[in-house]
Design an enzyme around this catalytic site. Structure first.
Site, PDB file in Angstrom:
ATOM      1  N   CYS A   7      18.171 -15.579  25.667  1.00 20.03           N
ATOM      2  CA  CYS A   7      17.947 -14.143  25.503  1.00 20.03           C
ATOM      3  C   CYS A   7      17.390 -13.499  26.767  1.00 20.03           C
ATOM      4  O   CYS A   7      17.912 -12.501  27.239  1.00 20.03           O
ATOM      5  CB  CYS A   7      16.994 -13.897  24.337  1.00 20.03           C
ATOM      6  SG  CYS A   7      16.692 -12.143  24.052  1.00 20.03           S
TER       7      CYS A   7
ATOM      8  N   CYS B 201      20.558 -11.480  26.081  1.00 20.00           N
ATOM      9  CA  CYS B 201      20.222 -10.125  25.608  1.00 20.00           C
ATOM     10  C   CYS B 201      19.643  -9.226  26.685  1.00 20.00           C
ATOM     11  O   CYS B 201      20.087  -8.083  26.853  1.00 20.00           O
ATOM     12  CB  CYS B 201      19.218 -10.208  24.461  1.00 20.00           C
ATOM     13  SG  CYS B 201      19.510 -11.514  23.279  1.00 20.00           S
TER      14      CYS B 201
ATOM     15  N   HIS C 119      17.846  17.781  11.623  1.00 20.33           N
ATOM     16  CA  HIS C 119      18.979  18.555  12.151  1.00 20.33           C
ATOM     17  C   HIS C 119      18.606  19.207  13.494  1.00 20.33           C
ATOM     18  O   HIS C 119      17.478  19.650  13.667  1.00 20.33           O
ATOM     19  CB  HIS C 119      19.346  19.644  11.144  1.00 20.33           C
ATOM     20  CG  HIS C 119      20.526  20.468  11.549  1.00 20.33           C
ATOM     21  ND1 HIS C 119      21.825  20.006  11.477  1.00 20.33           N
ATOM     22  CD2 HIS C 119      20.599  21.725  12.048  1.00 20.33           C
ATOM     23  CE1 HIS C 119      22.645  20.953  11.907  1.00 20.33           C
ATOM     24  NE2 HIS C 119      21.918  22.008  12.260  1.00 20.33           N
TER      25      HIS C 119
ATOM     26  N   TYR D 206      31.576 -10.181  19.796  1.00 17.13           N
ATOM     27  CA  TYR D 206      30.691  -9.155  20.350  1.00 17.13           C
ATOM     28  C   TYR D 206      30.406  -9.370  21.826  1.00 17.13           C
ATOM     29  O   TYR D 206      30.289  -8.399  22.582  1.00 17.13           O
ATOM     30  CB  TYR D 206      29.393  -9.067  19.532  1.00 17.13           C
ATOM     31  CG  TYR D 206      28.418 -10.205  19.730  1.00 17.13           C
ATOM     32  CD1 TYR D 206      27.410 -10.115  20.669  1.00 17.13           C
ATOM     33  CD2 TYR D 206      28.485 -11.356  18.953  1.00 17.13           C
ATOM     34  CE1 TYR D 206      26.500 -11.146  20.846  1.00 17.13           C
ATOM     35  CE2 TYR D 206      27.593 -12.389  19.120  1.00 17.13           C
ATOM     36  CZ  TYR D 206      26.601 -12.293  20.061  1.00 17.13           C
ATOM     37  OH  TYR D 206      25.709 -13.313  20.247  1.00 17.13           O
TER      38      TYR D 206
ATOM     39  N   GLU E 146      31.322  -6.471  24.416  1.00 18.93           N
ATOM     40  CA  GLU E 146      30.220  -5.873  25.172  1.00 18.93           C
ATOM     41  C   GLU E 146      30.483  -5.940  26.663  1.00 18.93           C
ATOM     42  O   GLU E 146      30.324  -4.942  27.390  1.00 18.93           O
ATOM     43  CB  GLU E 146      28.906  -6.585  24.833  1.00 18.93           C
ATOM     44  CG  GLU E 146      28.371  -6.246  23.449  1.00 18.93           C
ATOM     45  CD  GLU E 146      27.155  -7.050  23.067  1.00 18.93           C
ATOM     46  OE1 GLU E 146      26.415  -6.620  22.173  1.00 18.93           O
ATOM     47  OE2 GLU E 146      26.930  -8.135  23.661  1.00 18.93           O
TER      48      GLU E 146
ATOM     49  N   GLU F 194      21.846  12.436  10.731  1.00 16.73           N
ATOM     50  CA  GLU F 194      21.612  13.181   9.501  1.00 16.73           C
ATOM     51  C   GLU F 194      22.741  12.976   8.492  1.00 16.73           C
ATOM     52  O   GLU F 194      22.549  13.136   7.284  1.00 16.73           O
ATOM     53  CB  GLU F 194      21.418  14.667   9.783  1.00 16.73           C
ATOM     54  CG  GLU F 194      22.651  15.398  10.278  1.00 16.73           C
ATOM     55  CD  GLU F 194      22.371  16.880  10.542  1.00 16.73           C
ATOM     56  OE1 GLU F 194      22.088  17.602   9.567  1.00 16.73           O
ATOM     57  OE2 GLU F 194      22.415  17.287  11.717  1.00 16.73           O
TER      58      GLU F 194
ATOM     59  N   LYS G 186      21.961  -8.592  29.845  1.00 19.01           N
ATOM     60  CA  LYS G 186      23.132  -7.865  29.336  1.00 19.01           C
ATOM     61  C   LYS G 186      22.779  -6.415  29.037  1.00 19.01           C
ATOM     62  O   LYS G 186      23.514  -5.495  29.396  1.00 19.01           O
ATOM     63  CB  LYS G 186      23.651  -8.540  28.075  1.00 19.01           C
ATOM     64  CG  LYS G 186      24.802  -7.804  27.400  1.00 19.01           C
ATOM     65  CD  LYS G 186      25.022  -8.306  25.994  1.00 19.01           C
ATOM     66  CE  LYS G 186      23.878  -7.878  25.072  1.00 19.01           C
ATOM     67  NZ  LYS G 186      24.043  -8.384  23.690  1.00 19.01           N
TER      68      LYS G 186
END
Length: 480
Positions: free
Chosen positions: A44, A49, A463, A179, A183, A468, A52
């Site tokens: 990681c 992670c 908002h 992934y 990525e 939302e 990356k």
């Protein structure tokens, strides 16, 4: 007086192993040691992670000047300097590794910069020649990327190699549709590399929600990624080794420009023939076709711990192996290969073994994010999974967000809830949008708590935001 050198010996200095060692030593007073043969922080922090995500940040600036101009700013396009970024990247990784070392030292954990293997149920042997005994041994050696079993696969890069490239290639072929492949396709595309992606399946991101991954594929192609589905490599070799009497000549390339890029591991362009019959040449080929647990040579079989076909260590709900004194956590068990999960498994191990509180690991309803562009956040069941288990309602909307619409960009986002028609519980939430990773962390709390669709409906919208829509969708798009 203990009959062992340590109460706990941890093999592996990644996030899971370090957390378990620190907590066992710092919170229970256990005598703990840890051995790491490479760099502290594991996949990681050093090879996954963190670097990356820093590359994701860098790549996202590519579209900033054009977006700024659409909002009235007079900003020219810029150029990306890999050497500057790479220097800062490695400085940051060095800093983080130093923090990991300090945390272990501060908790009283003795560390060994060496490879450790199992000699028996309570003994580890270090590559320095030393042997150490422990009442409990925790294996947290993680996993590694693997190249496919194909001729000349050694010419291709894997994810561990990307962060150490001396320069960016002009063109790259990414092989894979998971992934990691997606990525890095987005990252390298954003950094100015000409990206082609081959995936043998019908759609990228297998296992995720079909509607969400379809939108991501469309957006990737719209951004300039040359995505080929149902496509594999038939042959690959150095361009210089190509037998031109056997195949059509490779397409014309700018060899002068390509010579400045790290074309293949030896600086030569790589020629690839695909299942479509086409042959193309790339400065680099990047395999993102799978990972394997780091169990080779650990001495497991001699202890009676038989690994699975994928190399993973089988464990029970408490991370205990077939040998009672030996436990395993993280990617080496191939349960849920995510850093936060490895950390949770390490904490549960300490609770179980050192605090007398048997704690099984909860692997249900884990939120996750895929840092494509746009990002993808997901928790719970996909529409396809839920449909097979009972009656559901699907609430879904896809639209161009305000920022994109104002800048006259074609970006689209997706907000989706999967709801059990009987209990009204939200079974899954899937978001494709900028910042989806941040959104799904918060939505994940509600889903994990068992919130119903009506709980979402009672929540007042913020908002104007993209998110939302998660609490304003009133009519199901479809039922099944």
């Amino acid at each position: 007086m203990s009959d062992f050198d340590y109460d706990l010996f941890v093999i592996g200095g990644g996030s899971g192993g370090v957390r378990a060692a620190r907590v066992a030593a710092g919170e229970t007073g256990a005598k703990v040691a840890l051995a790491e043969e490479s760099r502290y922080g594991g996949t990681c922090v050093i090879r996954g992670c963190v670097p990356k995500k820093l590359m994701v940040f860098a790549s996202e600036y590519a579209g900033m000047p054009a977006a700024a101009r659409a909002n009235g700013w007079d900003i020219p396009d810029g150029t990306f300097d890999w050497s500057v970024f790479r220097g800062k990247l490695h400085a940051e990784l060095d800093r983080l590794e130093g923090i990991y070392r300090k945390l272990l030292a501060g908790s009283g954990v003795e560390t060994f910069d060496a490879r450790a293997t199992l000699k028996d149920a309570h003994t580890v042997e270090l590559s320095t020649g030393e042997t150490k005994t422990a009442k409990h041994i925790l294996i947290a050696t993680g996993g590694r990327p693997v190249r496919p079993d194909a001729e000349n696969a050694n010419l291709g890069l894997v994810s561990d190699d990307i962060f150490d490239l001396p320069g960016l290639p002009k063109s790259v072929l990414i092989v894979g549709g998971g992934y990691i492949a997606c990525e890095f396709a987005c990252i390298l595309n954003g950094l100015g590399v000409e990206v082609t992606q081959f995936y043998r399946g019908a759609q990228i991101l297998r296992g995720f929600d079909d509607e969400a991954r379809g939108l991501i594929a469309e957006q990737m192609k719209a951004s300039g990624i040359d995505l080929h589905l149902g496509t594999e490599i038939v042959e690959m070799c150095r361009e210089a080794d190509l037998d031109e009497t056997r195949d059509a000549p490779v397409e014309a390339r700018d060899f002068a420009a390509a010579a400045e890029a790290p074309s293949g591991p030896d600086g030569q362009p790589i020629s690839v023939k695909s299942t479509s019959g086409q042959r193309r040449s790339f400065d680099a080929v990047f395999f993102a076709t799978g990972r394997r647990p780091n169990t080779d040579g650990l001495g497991l079989e001699a202890l009676g711990i038989e690994v699975g076909r994928d190399g993973a260590i089988p464990v029970d709900d408490y991370s205990q192996t077939a040998v009672p004194s030996v436990y395993a956590i993280g990617d080496v068990t191939n349960r849920v290969n995510l850093t936060p999960v490895a950390i949770r498994e390490g904490m549960a191990f300490v609770e179980t073994v050192f605090k007398g509180n048997p704690t099984p690991v909860d692997h249900e309803l884990i939120p996750s994010a895929v840092f494509t562009q746009p990002e993808f956040g997901s928790i719970g069941q996909t529409e396809e999974e839920a449909r097979d288990k009972g009656p559901i309602e699907v609430y879904c909307t896809s639209f161009s967000p305000m920022q994109s619409a104002f800048a006259e960009r074609s970006d689209r986002v997706l907000m989706k809830l999967i709801v059990c028609a009987d209990t009204r519980r939200v079974l899954g939430c899937h978001i494709v949008a900028p910042g989806a990773g941040e959104m799904i962390q918060l939505a994940g709390i509600a889903v994990k708590m068992g919130a119903t669709k009506e709980d979402f409906d009672r929540t007042v919208a913020v908002h104007p935001t993209m998110s939302e829509e998660i609490v304003t969708m009133r009519t199901p798009m479809r039922k099944s």
